[in-house]
Design an enzyme around this catalytic site. Structure first.
Site, short mmCIF file in Angstrom:
data_model
loop_
_atom_site.label_atom_id
_atom_site.label_comp_id
_atom_site.label_asym_id
_atom_site.label_seq_id
_atom_site.Cartn_x
_atom_site.Cartn_y
_atom_site.Cartn_z
N PRO A 132 0.80 -1.24 0.00
CA PRO A 132 0.00 0.00 0.00
C PRO A 132 0.82 1.28 0.00
O PRO A 132 0.42 2.28 -0.58
CB PRO A 132 -0.82 -0.13 1.29
CG PRO A 132 -0.92 -1.59 1.54
CD PRO A 132 0.38 -2.17 1.07
N GLU A 380 2.42 -4.08 -14.56
CA GLU A 380 3.78 -4.58 -14.80
C GLU A 380 4.78 -3.44 -15.02
O GLU A 380 5.74 -3.58 -15.76
CB GLU A 380 3.84 -5.54 -16.00
CG GLU A 380 2.74 -6.58 -16.04
CD GLU A 380 2.82 -7.57 -14.87
OE1 GLU A 380 3.18 -7.17 -13.77
OE2 GLU A 380 2.49 -8.74 -15.08
#
Length: 402
Positions: A132, A380
């Site tokens: 996070p 990605e």
């Protein structure tokens, strides 16, 4: 078959596989994709169909029950699947990355145990690096694994797990103590990949491991994207990928490298579908007494869209073939991922513009693609990360002498 995005030099087997996947997409995915996406419903029937086709074992070696195909074959299949619905290709991608990491880096026992079940889709994979409080800075992870006898105790919080709920195996990156004599080493040299087995679903899926629930997203629906919370999670030492600690960063980057080819393939597939929708609508819609396809402004758009579809496909194929050759392909994969995701966004937007006001309606497929394309700009590795990789590699190749 589309004139665009054709691939030269394929074998008869590769062409047969692609034809089978293309037929499946046309018959089983495209007719239901928009409806399922609007309901944010997991495509169970589609996934079961892909399992029967052997797609989950496409790149797993034949000795483990897979088809033993190349990255190129896999990427071309992903392109076709993403043309139908990008979320389905995401379900396969994370599974494929974990299987690839096991094939390349796993111990003999880990390969023997996991790969045959993964080839059948009985075990489904997810992988986890992000947290996070960080995005692209993988070296800043705080999730920690501490040795306790024959086990490791894992604590930390992970973010953005594709297949977090439906998967039964997660490859997760944690910080571990540096090897003896490596104190003060760079952060990436004290990371380890752990193989976490779990039950599918949400809540506490095994003691010490919680999957809170699905993250509500703008697009990329159907597939579950989740957090992962480890609180005193105990993992046997034989579930360290490869059997040795502090190699996790390199293992993950190897997996991400082929994952970037996958994301490039997804961008190619979504862009091709957007082009198909745009060129079809342009020939049906009339203004000023003729189809809008006969207006020069629209022809210019179609020309640009088709060129971008073709260019992105060529770069994706080049990156896959480079990896298949055994050569380093981080430059080619970064370029392919960057170009395909950017071009995908542009082609989708042009198709959206061609549709005019109807593109804003949920009755038209282009509305779904317009919400899906932005994910490819991030997944990605962002465009900025790709540019950093590309720039550094180019400087290595063209370093000034003297």
């Amino acid at each position: 078959m589309s004139r665009l995005a054709q691939t030269e030099g394929l074998t008869d087997i590769q062409r047969e596989i692609l034809s089978t996947v293309r037929d499946f997409v046309d018959k089983e995915i495209l007719p239901v994709a928009t409806e399922l996406e609007h309901r944010d419903e997991y495509p169970t029937a589609i996934v079961e169909g892909l399992k029967e086709l052997g797609v989950f074992g496409l790149m797993i070696p034949e000795e483990y029950g897979g088809l033993g195909e190349s990255l190129l074959t896999y990427a071309l299949c992903v392109e076709e699947i993403a043309r139908g619905w990008m979320s389905v290709s995401g379900i396969i991608n994370t599974h494929f990355i974990v299987a690839y990491m096991l094939k390349q880096h796993g111990t003999r026992e880990q390969k023997d145990y996991f790969l045959p079940k993964m080839a059948l889709g009985e075990i489904r994979g997810a992988f986890s690096m992000s947290e996070p409080a960080l995005g692209s800075d993988v070296s800043a992870i705080t999730s920690k694994a501490v040795r306790d006898g024959d086990e490791y105790v894992l604590n930390g919080q992970k973010m953005w797990l594709t297949n977090g709920g439906t998967s039964t195996l997660v490859a997760v990156l944690c910080r571990t103590d540096a090897d003896e004599g490596q104190e003060g080493a760079a952060p990436h040299k004290s990371m380890t990949t752990f193989l976490l087995e779990k039950e599918p679903g949400f809540g506490e899926v095994r003691p010490g491991l919680t999957i809170p629930g699905k993250i509500d997203k703008m697009g990329y629906k159907g597939v579950d994207t989740t957090e992962l919370i480890m609180d005193g999670l105990r993992i046997p030492a034989d579930r360290v990928l490869g059997g040795s600690t502090n190699r996790g960063f390199y293992q993950m980057m190897d997996g991400v490298e082929v994952g970037r080819v996958n994301v490039a393939a997804r961008g190619c597939g979504v862009a091709r579908r957007a082009f198909e929708l745009g060129v079809d609508y342009a020939q049906q819609r009339h203004t000023f007494g003729k189809p809008i396809a006969q207006h020069q402004a629209i022809q210019f758009k179609l020309a640009e869209m088709g060129t971008k579809v073709e260019a992105a496909h060529a770069m994706m194929v080049n990156a896959a073939r480079k990896k298949d050759s055994g050569a380093r392909n981080d430059l080619e994969a970064g370029m392919a991922k960057y170009l395909a995701s950017e071009y995908c966004k542009e082609v989708v937007e042009d198709a959206f513009r061609i549709h005019g006001g109807y593109g804003f309606s949920k009755e038209y497929e282009i509305e779904r693609l317009y919400r899906e394309a932005p994910m490819l700009l991030i997944g990605e590795g962002t465009a900025e990360i790709q540019k950093m990789i590309i720039g550094r590699r180019l400087l290595e190749e063209y370093r000034t002498q003297g």
